[in-house]
Enzyme design. Structure first.
Site, PDB file in Angstrom:
ATOM      1  N   ASP A 189      43.884  35.623  31.899  1.00 34.84           N
ATOM      2  CA  ASP A 189      45.288  35.830  32.250  1.00 34.84           C
ATOM      3  C   ASP A 189      46.078  34.548  32.379  1.00 34.84           C
ATOM      4  O   ASP A 189      47.069  34.484  33.111  1.00 34.84           O
ATOM      5  CB  ASP A 189      45.364  36.624  33.565  1.00 34.84           C
TER       6      ASP A 189
ATOM      7  N   ARG B 218      47.734  32.134  20.552  1.00 34.00           N
ATOM      8  CA  ARG B 218      47.323  32.771  21.810  1.00 34.00           C
ATOM      9  C   ARG B 218      46.653  34.110  21.480  1.00 34.00           C
ATOM     10  O   ARG B 218      45.632  34.478  22.054  1.00 34.00           O
ATOM     11  CB  ARG B 218      48.525  32.984  22.728  1.00 34.00           C
TER      12      ARG B 218
ATOM     13  N   LYS C 278      45.944  41.441  39.639  1.00 36.24           N
ATOM     14  CA  LYS C 278      45.450  40.261  40.321  1.00 36.24           C
ATOM     15  C   LYS C 278      46.626  39.424  40.799  1.00 36.24           C
ATOM     16  O   LYS C 278      47.676  39.349  40.134  1.00 36.24           O
ATOM     17  CB  LYS C 278      44.533  39.502  39.342  1.00 36.24           C
TER      18      LYS C 278
ATOM     19  N   GLU D  25      42.991  37.742  46.003  1.00 37.35           N
ATOM     20  CA  GLU D  25      42.456  36.410  45.718  1.00 37.35           C
ATOM     21  C   GLU D  25      43.034  35.340  46.639  1.00 37.35           C
ATOM     22  O   GLU D  25      44.104  34.783  46.368  1.00 37.35           O
ATOM     23  CB  GLU D  25      42.729  36.025  44.249  1.00 37.35           C
TER      24      GLU D  25
ATOM     25  N   GLU E 159      42.465  31.872  47.299  1.00 34.53           N
ATOM     26  CA  GLU E 159      41.669  30.716  46.881  1.00 34.53           C
ATOM     27  C   GLU E 159      41.864  29.528  47.803  1.00 34.53           C
ATOM     28  O   GLU E 159      42.977  29.032  47.966  1.00 34.53           O
ATOM     29  CB  GLU E 159      42.013  30.296  45.444  1.00 34.53           C
TER      30      GLU E 159
ATOM     31  N   LYS F  35      38.438  38.416  45.442  1.00 30.68           N
ATOM     32  CA  LYS F  35      38.139  37.291  44.548  1.00 30.68           C
ATOM     33  C   LYS F  35      38.276  36.000  45.355  1.00 30.68           C
ATOM     34  O   LYS F  35      39.350  35.401  45.404  1.00 30.68           O
ATOM     35  CB  LYS F  35      39.093  37.280  43.342  1.00 30.68           C
TER      36      LYS F  35
ATOM     37  N   SER G 191      34.535  36.603  38.344  1.00 30.55           N
ATOM     38  CA  SER G 191      35.827  36.773  37.679  1.00 30.55           C
ATOM     39  C   SER G 191      36.177  35.370  37.223  1.00 30.55           C
ATOM     40  O   SER G 191      36.908  34.634  37.891  1.00 30.55           O
ATOM     41  CB  SER G 191      36.883  37.317  38.639  1.00 30.55           C
TER      42      SER G 191
ATOM     43  N   TYR H 195      47.858  26.957  37.904  1.00 31.88           N
ATOM     44  CA  TYR H 195      47.738  27.881  36.774  1.00 31.88           C
ATOM     45  C   TYR H 195      48.926  27.704  35.879  1.00 31.88           C
ATOM     46  O   TYR H 195      50.063  27.726  36.342  1.00 31.88           O
ATOM     47  CB  TYR H 195      47.712  29.319  37.289  1.00 31.88           C
TER      48      TYR H 195
END
Lengths: 357, 358
Positions: free
Chosen positions: A30, A52, A142, A183, A185, A225, A295, A357
């Site tokens: 993603d 892509r 997500k 998630e 993190e 996650k 994941s 990201y």
């Protein structure tokens, strides 16, 4: 119940459980357009839609790889793309019993008055967007919240903001038929030791599950996650067994048994490291009421990407590399990984400081 | 770790795990002087120290009973009492493989501005008291927080205050070598249905575990003593399987796997009801990373008390009655109870007392 039981409740529970099937895991494909651009440029490939599309087609059509996966997380653009033969990616996945998922957050922004801490945006029209994604075939979502370890971080404000954000995102997903992957993190950046990471991870996870309870989220229809518990990036490494011990202890102290599966992020670990750590956790002889799986984004795609180099003639070899990592991680979820699928590329650290990201 | 590592960490984890041994459970014999007085008067026995001592001796020396117990909770007076032959109760228990525990709270007081909600007191000097109890042989402690279900209850204030109190008590106990039993009792009083009880129980337990985390309590060295999830006392009863399903689901949604055991309170259920419900839970085929056992007071002692009636000649009958309930509950922790325990007088009798105060 304390939990919201809407019209999708049974479906959410069924899908979350399926994603948590032992022997399977998630491919995180993603990457936003900007992020995938960085990956493509690292192999000197132009960041245009057809490239892509070609990369994702390479991954999704790798013979036998999909049987190692229960889900793939997609970026919005990819959800609507097709193979060069004209078959929608979503259909390719569904035909191979892989559930399509969708990244729904819109990145992080800084929280004013903190030392570079962030909160995640993406609430505007989230319900409506989730409905669209459901119609397009997505069945899970997500949302990535990010926390960092520093002398005064993570702050209580950052923990609360991110926990509340995750909870609100989660309930909106469930209202619209998508299993939310939660998630939170905790970045590896820093000179701290593994005990510090463990303490922070436990504090963060406790706050997250308190928030999920407050927002009436149905835990049986969610996945977690988290980061693995490791020393900071500037600290000496430790053995997989140590990482496994601290990680599983942290999870046993905070994640209610109602959660069907925990799918770790790889966060900059090399492909082989991530697999070895996951394997060590599944070998650990201690009671684990949720499955422990993967994941992975970078830790599944790194050597595939390098092998491909954007060239059609490399597709077959690149697909072999991808299959190799899928199989290795599938074995790791069963605690049966024998090691040795680490080519030189697989051992390369994927750590990028302050990774965005 | 997020948790504070007390010098007693290994011992706490070992003792908590032992208390959760399948096939065993806890006898809650920690009735305060006032409360035991009510029990004694119900069988026309005078509330004097000798009678309190005699009752507890009856319980602790019942032949064959101790093998079904991993712990007994005591009131402070009892911790220092002896058998008629002069053996300290604490030694009787230890020799029987039973850990002595101690009630350390000092009862509830009303929360100002609420509709009769309460918080629990007992934090003052708690560390010193715990140290003394440890020296006297206690290895676990118990603190009862109380919440109720009503139109606007439990309030957020009551939930927070009680969760916080439990967490502070737990942290102090661990520093002094006592495994804290965390007891957030939601009273059964009311006309609500089982779904409402489930919702409140999940909310309360979530708050408790957040507080325990905030206070750096080591979960591996704690036990939980919750209510079962049931309809309110004024609502129609449901089958044990239904109670089991709602209860275990509530626990799955809130109690981390690090907690080694959950020891239910009986809260007014009859002896037989409590056993059947516990048994149904242990038969349930679902994820249960903690053992499910009992910490029963009334539901272990009711028929024993009636059989004894304060008379020495009834000793054997009374001890037999206790053995029956201990064995039945032991089987219930294994899901093997067949419902065939010889029902003593009063075993099927509801023990519910409205708005029960210890």
């Amino acid at each position: 119940m304390s939990a919201f039981v809407g019209k999708y409740a049974e479906e959410l529970i069924k899908n979350a459980k399926y994603i948590a099937t032992p022997g399977k895991g998630i491919l995180a494909a993603d990457e936003s357009t900007g992020t995938i651009g960085k990956r493509l440029s690292s192999i000197s490939v132009e960041n245009i839609e057809s490239n892509r599309q070609a990369l994702r087609e390479l991954l999704f059509t790798t013979p036998n790889a999909l049987s190692c996966l229960s889900g793939v997380i997609l970026f919005e653009e990819t959800l609507y793309q097709k193979t060069s033969d004209g078959k929608p990616f979503v259909q390719v996945l569904e035909e191979n019993n892989v559930i399509p998922g969708i990244k729904v957050d819109k990145g992080t922004v800084e929280i004013a008055g903190t030392n570079g801490e962030t909160t995640t945006q993406g609430f505007d029209s989230l319900g409506a967007r989730c409905q669209q994604y459901y119609k397009a075939g997505a069945r899970f979502a997500k949302w990535r919240a990010v926390l960092k370890i520093g002398p005064n971080e993570p702050s209580e404000l950052s923990i609360q903001q991110n926990a509340q954000g995750l909870a609100r995102y989660a309930i909106i997903c469930q209202e619209n038929g998508l299993v939310p992957i939660v998630e939170p993190e905790v970045l590896t950046d820093g000179p701290h030791d593994i005990q510090k990471c463990a303490a922070v991870t436990e504090t963060v996870l406790a706050a997250v599950y308190k928030a999920l309870n407050e927002h009436h989220v149905l835990l049986e229809g969610t996945l977690l996650k988290p980061n693995m518990v490791t020393p900071g990036s500037d600290s000496p490494k430790v053995a997989p067994e140590v990482i496994a011990q601290y990680t599983v202890t942290a999870l046993r102290r905070t994640v209610p048994p109602a959660v069907p599966g925990i799918v770790f992020l790889s966060g900059g670990q090399s492909e082989e490291e991530a697999t070895l750590n996951l394997d060590a956790m599944n070998k650990l002889e201690v009671l684990k009421p949720w499955t422990l799986s993967f994941s992975f984004g970078r830790a599944l795609q790194q050597s595939t990407l390098k092998t491909w180099g954007g060239k059609k003639e490399n597709v077959a070899k690149a697909q072999e590399a991808f299959l190799s990592r899928c199989k290795a991680n599938s074995e790791a979820t069963l605690g049966k990984y024998g090691g040795g699928s680490a080519g030189g590329l697989a051992s390369e650290s994927l750590f990028v400081k302050g990774y965005k990201y | 770790m997020s948790c504070f590592i007390s010098k007693y960490a290994d011992e706490l984890a070992k003792n908590a795990a032992y208390i959760g041994t399948p096939g065993k459970g806890i006898l809650a014999a920690d009735e305060s002087t006032g409360t035991i007085g009510k029990r004694l008067s119900s069988i026309n026995v005078e509330n004097i120290e000798e009678n309190r001592r005699a009752l507890r001796e009856l319980l602790f020396t019942a032949p064959g009973a101790l093998q079904y117990l991993s712990g007994v909770i005591l009131f402070e007076e009892t911790l220092y009492q002896k058998t008629a032959a002069g053996k300290p109760f604490v030694d009787v228990l230890k020799e029987g493989g039973v850990l002595p525990g101690i009630k350390v709270d000092k009862g509830t007081v009303e929360l100002n501005g609420t509709n009769g909600e309460t918080f629990t007191q007992g934090l003052d000097g708690l560390a010193q008291r715990c140290q003394k109890y440890y020296e006297a042989g206690a290895r676990f402690a118990k603190w009862r927080a109380v919440l109720k279900i009503s139109a606007n209850e439990p309030s957020e204030l009551a939930i927070q205050e009680n969760a916080n109190g439990l967490a502070m008590y737990a942290a102090i106990c661990q520093q002094c070598g006592l495994v804290p039993i965390v007891e957030p009792e939601i009273l059964v009083d009311g006309s609500h249905d089982i779904k409402k009880c489930a919702e409140v129980t999940e909310r309360v337990l979530a708050a408790c575990y957040k507080s325990l985390n905030d206070h750096h309590v080591m979960l591996e060295g704690t036990l939980l003593k919750p209510n079962m999830v049931t309809p309110g006392s004024e609502s129609p009863k449901v089958a044990p399987e239904v109670i089991a399903e709602y209860t275990v689901r509530a626990l799955q949604r809130t109690v981390p796997a690090a907690v080694p055991a959950i020891v239910f309170l009986s809260g007014g259920q009859s002896e037989e009801e409590a056993t059947l419900n516990l048994n149904a839970m242990n038969k349930l085929q679902t994820k249960k990373p903690w053992s499910l056992s009992f910490s029963f007071g009334r539901a272990l002692q009711q028929s024993t008390l009636k059989a004894w009636a304060g008379k020495e000649e009834n000793l054997k009958r009374a001890q037999d009655a206790l053995l029956v309930r201990c064995k039945a509950n032991s089987e219930a922790t294994l899901g093997t109870y067949k419902g065939d325990a010889k029902l003593g007088e009063g075993a099927a009798e509801s023990l519910h007392v409205s708005n029960y105060k210890y």
